[in-house]
Design a protein around this motif. Structure first.
Motif, mmCIF file in Angstrom:
data_model
loop_
_atom_site.group_PDB
_atom_site.id
_atom_site.type_symbol
_atom_site.label_atom_id
_atom_site.label_comp_id
_atom_site.label_asym_id
_atom_site.label_seq_id
_atom_site.Cartn_x
_atom_site.Cartn_y
_atom_site.Cartn_z
ATOM 1 N N LEU A 45 0.709 -1.080 0.023
ATOM 2 C CA LEU A 45 -0.197 -0.079 -0.051
ATOM 3 C C LEU A 45 0.879 1.272 -0.033
ATOM 4 C CD1 LEU A 45 -3.249 0.686 2.265
ATOM 5 C CD2 LEU A 45 -1.638 2.591 1.468
ATOM 6 N N ILE A 46 0.512 1.869 -0.916
ATOM 7 C CA ILE A 46 1.554 3.215 -1.081
ATOM 8 C C ILE A 46 0.594 4.619 -0.964
ATOM 9 C CG2 ILE A 46 3.115 4.527 -2.499
ATOM 10 C CD1 ILE A 46 3.889 2.004 -4.039
ATOM 11 N N THR A 47 0.723 5.510 -0.155
ATOM 12 C CA THR A 47 0.234 6.670 -0.100
ATOM 13 C C THR A 47 0.785 7.745 -1.153
ATOM 14 O OG1 THR A 47 1.301 7.665 1.639
ATOM 15 C CG2 THR A 47 -0.813 6.453 2.372
ATOM 16 N N ARG A 88 -5.342 11.716 -3.445
ATOM 17 C CA ARG A 88 -6.513 12.391 -3.315
ATOM 18 C C ARG A 88 -7.481 12.215 -4.524
ATOM 19 N NH1 ARG A 88 -6.722 16.829 0.413
ATOM 20 N NH2 ARG A 88 -4.760 16.811 1.787
ATOM 21 N N ASN A 89 -7.038 12.213 -5.830
ATOM 22 C CA ASN A 89 -7.837 12.011 -6.840
ATOM 23 C C ASN A 89 -7.203 10.765 -7.371
ATOM 24 O OD1 ASN A 89 -9.093 12.345 -9.461
ATOM 25 N ND2 ASN A 89 -8.140 14.431 -9.864
ATOM 26 N N THR A 90 -8.244 9.929 -7.795
ATOM 27 C CA THR A 90 -7.857 8.549 -8.223
ATOM 28 C C THR A 90 -7.893 8.723 -9.760
ATOM 29 O OG1 THR A 90 -10.298 7.903 -8.204
ATOM 30 C CG2 THR A 90 -9.150 7.053 -6.423
ATOM 31 N N GLU A 91 -8.211 9.705 -10.529
ATOM 32 C CA GLU A 91 -8.021 9.941 -11.908
ATOM 33 C C GLU A 91 -6.379 9.763 -12.097
ATOM 34 O OE1 GLU A 91 -10.115 13.270 -13.654
ATOM 35 O OE2 GLU A 91 -12.031 12.428 -13.060
ATOM 36 N N PHE A 151 -8.247 4.603 8.133
ATOM 37 C CA PHE A 151 -8.593 3.073 8.614
ATOM 38 C C PHE A 151 -9.352 2.432 7.471
ATOM 39 C CE2 PHE A 151 -6.625 4.925 12.514
ATOM 40 C CZ PHE A 151 -6.480 4.079 13.212
ATOM 41 N N GLU A 152 -10.262 3.130 6.883
ATOM 42 C CA GLU A 152 -11.072 2.354 5.895
ATOM 43 C C GLU A 152 -10.340 1.751 4.742
ATOM 44 O OE1 GLU A 152 -13.943 5.125 4.713
ATOM 45 O OE2 GLU A 152 -14.969 5.096 6.552
ATOM 46 N N VAL A 153 -9.341 2.632 4.207
ATOM 47 C CA VAL A 153 -8.527 2.194 3.208
ATOM 48 C C VAL A 153 -7.449 1.067 3.375
ATOM 49 C CG1 VAL A 153 -6.338 2.969 1.884
ATOM 50 C CG2 VAL A 153 -8.279 4.376 1.948
ATOM 51 N N VAL A 154 -6.895 1.084 4.871
ATOM 52 C CA VAL A 154 -6.114 -0.117 5.209
ATOM 53 C C VAL A 154 -7.169 -1.348 5.200
ATOM 54 C CG1 VAL A 154 -4.772 -1.283 7.063
ATOM 55 C CG2 VAL A 154 -4.546 1.274 6.130
ATOM 56 N N LEU A 169 -7.366 3.745 -4.706
ATOM 57 C CA LEU A 169 -8.402 4.160 -3.771
ATOM 58 C C LEU A 169 -8.137 5.619 -3.419
ATOM 59 C CD1 LEU A 169 -7.951 1.225 -0.991
ATOM 60 C CD2 LEU A 169 -9.931 1.578 -2.645
ATOM 61 N N GLN A 170 -9.198 6.279 -3.447
ATOM 62 C CA GLN A 170 -9.227 7.738 -2.961
ATOM 63 C C GLN A 170 -8.807 7.933 -1.453
ATOM 64 O OE1 GLN A 170 -11.114 9.951 -1.135
ATOM 65 N NE2 GLN A 170 -10.026 11.740 -1.654
ATOM 66 N N LEU A 171 -7.830 8.840 -1.233
ATOM 67 C CA LEU A 171 -7.547 8.833 0.128
ATOM 68 C C LEU A 171 -6.920 10.247 0.701
ATOM 69 C CD1 LEU A 171 -6.607 7.790 3.025
ATOM 70 C CD2 LEU A 171 -4.482 7.124 2.131
#
Length: 271
Positions: A6-8, A34-37, A64-67, A53-55
């Motif tokens: 997982l990479i932010t 921030r923008n999945t596009e 927490f939802e993304v993880v 995933l948008q984050l």
């Protein structure tokens, strides 16, 4: 066996380069932005190997939802790379309250929320590796980036303590400390405080020094991050860039020399 990573901040810079490096060799990547596009090209090229995933890392619940989604989608989470962050340029006096708070909300608290979420998953599965993208400015400083320096020093302290706390659960911790690279760190990614003219002279000198620094090639970090992830016993800290170690050695030599000169005072203050 492929890893789940997982990479932010995967939309550009190190995050994008590293996502591609993992995907090219067959790993699965949860890429956030921030923008999945901005991640559509990765999805188009690598298909089901990418979960985009948008984050917004300043949103604790969303972290927490993304993880959780990453773990549920791929069945595990081998590596978290906390890469999201940006630089705030200007003197300490120039930083507005909102700019200072925003800097810490993203660089410190965003990293903290993602880290806490990942620890829970990794502790339950009995393995994992948390990689924090810090900076050489997390252990030494330069003027005009005081708040950014402070945010990275905070990540260094949090992560060094955490490394001991979570080691028994099979979770490794690594701080990546890049020096100057040819990314958009000082461009579109950065924020600049409103200027106070008394600092104009200092800024001219410091920015000329910045320009004279030899920037590293961001693409060269792809192989380096693979080695960090594949290490049987990953390091707690790793510099990225050939000028980092010589500079830090000089900085620390100066600190030790000053502390030694004040040793009599320090001992007297003990009582």
């Amino acid at each position: 066996m492929s890893k789940i990573i997982l990479i932010t901040g995967a939309s550009r810079g190190f995050g994008k380069i590293w996502a591609e490096a993992f995907l090219k060799r067959g790993d699965k990547v949860v890429a956030t932005a921030r923008n999945t596009e901005s991640l559509s090209d990765l999805v188009a090229q690598y298909g089901n190997s990418v979960l985009a995933l948008q984050l917004d890392v300043t949103n604790k619940a969303q972290c927490f939802e993304v993880v959780s989604k990453a773990q549920q989608h791929f069945g595990k989470l081998d590596v978290l790379i906390n890469n999201a962050g940006y630089g705030l340029f200007g003197t300490v006096e120039e930083a507005s309250e909102q700019e200072a708070r925003d800097q810490f909300e993203t660089n410190v608290f965003g990293t903290l929320w993602m880290t806490q979420a990942a620890i829970t998953v990794m502790r339950n599965q009995g393995f994992g590796h948390i990689i924090q993208v810090s900076s050489v400015l997390g252990i030494a400083t330069v003027p005009l980036l005081g708040l950014y320096n402070a945010s990275k020093w905070a990540i260094e302290a949090i992560s060094e303590s955490m490394a001991v706390e979570i080691k028994a659960f099979g979770i490794h911790t690594t701080l990546i400390e890049p020096i100057a690279y040819a990314t958009d760190f000082s461009g579109a990614s950065g924020v600049t405080s409103k200027s106070i003219d008394v600092y104009d002279g200092l800024k001219s000198v410091v920015y000329e020094q910045f320009k004279a620094m030899p920037n590293g090639n961001p693409e060269a970090t792809g192989e380096a991050i693979l080695q960090i992830v594949d290490a049987e016993n990953p390091p707690l800290r790793a510099f990225f860039g050939k000028t980092a170690l010589p500079w830090v050695k000089q900085v620390y030599a100066g600190r030790i020399a000053e502390w030694e000169q004040l040793s009599d005072l320090s001992e007297a203050a003990h009582g």
